[in-house]
Design a protein around this motif. Structure first.
Motif, PDB file in Angstrom:
ATOM      1  N   LEU A   1      39.562  66.415  -9.182  1.00  9.04           N
ATOM      2  CA  LEU A   1      39.995  65.029  -9.006  1.00  9.04           C
ATOM      3  C   LEU A   1      41.141  64.686  -9.950  1.00  9.04           C
ATOM      4  O   LEU A   1      42.100  64.008  -9.550  1.00  9.04           O
ATOM      5  N   VAL A   2      41.051  65.131 -11.178  1.00  7.54           N
ATOM      6  CA  VAL A   2      42.130  64.859 -12.125  1.00  7.54           C
ATOM      7  C   VAL A   2      43.420  65.544 -11.675  1.00  7.54           C
ATOM      8  O   VAL A   2      44.514  64.974 -11.777  1.00  7.54           O
ATOM      9  N   ASP A   3      43.312  66.750 -11.134  1.00  7.61           N
ATOM     10  CA  ASP A   3      44.492  67.438 -10.604  1.00  7.61           C
ATOM     11  C   ASP A   3      45.063  66.692  -9.400  1.00  7.61           C
ATOM     12  O   ASP A   3      46.290  66.599  -9.236  1.00  7.61           O
ATOM     13  N   ALA A   4      44.183  66.156  -8.537  1.00 12.69           N
ATOM     14  CA  ALA A   4      44.645  65.395  -7.374  1.00 12.69           C
ATOM     15  C   ALA A   4      45.376  64.136  -7.809  1.00 12.69           C
ATOM     16  O   ALA A   4      46.390  63.752  -7.209  1.00 12.69           O
ATOM     17  N   ALA A   5      44.872  63.485  -8.849  1.00  9.47           N
ATOM     18  CA  ALA A   5      45.540  62.300  -9.378  1.00  9.47           C
ATOM     19  C   ALA A   5      46.934  62.651  -9.890  1.00  9.47           C
ATOM     20  O   ALA A   5      47.915  61.957  -9.597  1.00  9.47           O
TER      21      ALA A   5
ATOM     22  N   TRP B   1      49.613  59.755 -10.422  1.00 17.43           N
ATOM     23  CA  TRP B   1      48.828  58.785 -11.180  1.00 17.43           C
ATOM     24  C   TRP B   1      48.729  59.244 -12.631  1.00 17.43           C
ATOM     25  O   TRP B   1      48.306  60.369 -12.904  1.00 17.43           O
ATOM     26  N   GLU B   2      49.046  58.365 -13.561  1.00 19.71           N
ATOM     27  CA  GLU B   2      48.924  58.664 -14.978  1.00 19.71           C
ATOM     28  C   GLU B   2      47.604  58.104 -15.509  1.00 19.71           C
ATOM     29  O   GLU B   2      47.307  56.927 -15.300  1.00 19.71           O
ATOM     30  N   PRO B   3      46.809  58.916 -16.185  1.00 16.89           N
ATOM     31  CA  PRO B   3      45.534  58.416 -16.709  1.00 16.89           C
ATOM     32  C   PRO B   3      45.729  57.490 -17.903  1.00 16.89           C
ATOM     33  O   PRO B   3      46.645  57.700 -18.713  1.00 16.89           O
ATOM     34  N   GLN B   4      44.901  56.486 -17.986  1.00 17.83           N
ATOM     35  CA  GLN B   4      44.900  55.640 -19.168  1.00 17.83           C
ATOM     36  C   GLN B   4      44.038  56.257 -20.270  1.00 17.83           C
ATOM     37  O   GLN B   4      44.257  56.000 -21.447  1.00 17.83           O
TER      38      GLN B   4
ATOM     39  N   VAL C   1      40.492  58.209 -16.670  1.00 19.11           N
ATOM     40  CA  VAL C   1      40.367  56.790 -16.328  1.00 19.11           C
ATOM     41  C   VAL C   1      41.714  56.325 -15.790  1.00 19.11           C
ATOM     42  O   VAL C   1      42.760  56.556 -16.425  1.00 19.11           O
ATOM     43  N   TYR C   2      41.686  55.651 -14.635  1.00 18.06           N
ATOM     44  CA  TYR C   2      42.914  55.262 -13.952  1.00 18.06           C
ATOM     45  C   TYR C   2      42.866  53.788 -13.555  1.00 18.06           C
ATOM     46  O   TYR C   2      41.783  53.216 -13.366  1.00 18.06           O
ATOM     47  N   ALA C   3      44.039  53.199 -13.404  1.00 21.13           N
ATOM     48  CA  ALA C   3      44.133  51.827 -12.904  1.00 21.13           C
ATOM     49  C   ALA C   3      43.962  51.819 -11.389  1.00 21.13           C
ATOM     50  O   ALA C   3      44.504  52.677 -10.686  1.00 21.13           O
ATOM     51  N   GLN C   4      43.200  50.888 -10.883  1.00 22.04           N
ATOM     52  CA  GLN C   4      43.006  50.768  -9.446  1.00 22.04           C
ATOM     53  C   GLN C   4      44.315  50.370  -8.758  1.00 22.04           C
ATOM     54  O   GLN C   4      45.116  49.622  -9.308  1.00 22.04           O
ATOM     55  N   ARG C   5      44.507  50.929  -7.565  1.00 16.08           N
ATOM     56  CA  ARG C   5      45.654  50.556  -6.739  1.00 16.08           C
ATOM     57  C   ARG C   5      45.153  50.221  -5.336  1.00 16.08           C
ATOM     58  O   ARG C   5      44.201  50.816  -4.860  1.00 16.08           O
ATOM     59  N   TRP C   6      45.858  49.313  -4.675  1.00 12.61           N
ATOM     60  CA  TRP C   6      45.498  48.941  -3.305  1.00 12.61           C
ATOM     61  C   TRP C   6      46.727  49.069  -2.417  1.00 12.61           C
ATOM     62  O   TRP C   6      47.826  48.695  -2.814  1.00 12.61           O
TER      63      TRP C   6
ATOM     64  N   LEU D   1      41.681  59.479  -2.201  1.00 11.19           N
ATOM     65  CA  LEU D   1      41.857  58.114  -2.678  1.00 11.19           C
ATOM     66  C   LEU D   1      43.141  57.970  -3.491  1.00 11.19           C
ATOM     67  O   LEU D   1      43.764  56.914  -3.491  1.00 11.19           O
ATOM     68  N   PHE D   2      43.558  59.035  -4.172  1.00 10.34           N
ATOM     69  CA  PHE D   2      44.805  58.979  -4.936  1.00 10.34           C
ATOM     70  C   PHE D   2      46.020  59.058  -4.009  1.00 10.34           C
ATOM     71  O   PHE D   2      47.036  58.396  -4.249  1.00 10.34           O
ATOM     72  N   ALA D   3      45.934  59.874  -2.983  1.00 10.30           N
ATOM     73  CA  ALA D   3      47.053  60.020  -2.050  1.00 10.30           C
ATOM     74  C   ALA D   3      47.177  58.827  -1.117  1.00 10.30           C
ATOM     75  O   ALA D   3      48.279  58.441  -0.722  1.00 10.30           O
TER      76      ALA D   3
END
Length: 231
Positions: free
Chosen positions: A35-39, A44-47, A76-81, A138-140
């Protein structure tokens, strides 16, 4: 190296196991290397990013993990919509199981160009179970949020006993497949206002229904192929 359970980053990870804190902070947790690799692949940059044995003692990371022992990395990541859009997308109404929500996000990423649109009373797509079930999709393709009247184009209410096979539905872009919970189905207001009601015919000697994620996958595969064939 984090050696105290009172570390602020670990406190944040514990809080994010609860929906109220995910909503309040606008954050969520992704556990595991895949999952971290997919992010990372999706930009996506982790917080927060903690690697077991490098940034934090393994037993402390396990203590804040929803997976328990064996967790090697947590981000930990910020939610996106996402915004509404695409030639083909999915609308979920009252789907309570986060595993199903995550699985539909994965299928939509694989089979259509629009997002999964979450209507009222759906499970939190940022919960650990939904994030895992999405397998990184979910990241893509982050989900969208909207009530049924805001959906664009042709809305197809997929429900048992509709009397019209999905394969008989004439469809053009944009189109939205609408599904409800497996037992309750779509509420009457959504079903009656949809452009068309259709079903996936099942064998007479088969089960009464399909899991909502399976039904979404079948519908997206059928509609996506037919829309592509017609240009």
């Amino acid at each position: 190296m984090i050696t105290s359970a009172q570390n602020e980053q670990l406190k944040t990870l514990r809080k994010l196991q609860e929906k109220k804190y995910r909503e309040r902070l606008g954050l969520f947790v992704a556990e595991g290397e895949d999952l971290v690799d997919a992010a990372s692949a999706a930009g996506w940059e982790p917080q927060i990013l903690l690697v077991s044995g490098e940034d934090v003692e393994p037993e402390l990371l396990a203590s804040v993990s929803s997976l328990g022992s064996g967790t090697r990395v947590v981000g930990v990541y910020a939610q996106r919509w996402s915004d509404l859009g695409g030639d083909l997308s999915v609308y979920l109404h009252g789907v309570h199981d986060p595993g199903n929500v995550g699985a539909v996000i994965r299928s939509a990423h694989a089979l259509c160009d629009g997002p999964v649109v979450l209507g009222p009373d759906c499970a939190d797509p940022w919960s650990p179970k939904a994030v895992r079930a999405s397998m990184g999709s979910l990241f893509a393709r982050p989900p969208a949020r909207a009530d049924f009247p805001a959906l664009p184009g042709t809305t197809i209410a997929l429900e048992r006993g509709a009397g019209l096979a999905l394969s008989q539905v004439e469809v053009s872009a944009p189109a939205v497949v609408c599904l409800g919970a497996e037992r309750e189905g779509l509420p009457a207001g959504v079903s009656e206002e949809a452009s068309v009601r259709a079903e996936i015919p099942l064998r007479p000697d088969g089960p009464e229904s399909l899991n909502v994620a399976m039904a979404a996958t079948v519908a997206l595969y059928d509609l996506g192929n037919r829309m592509a064939a017609h240009g």
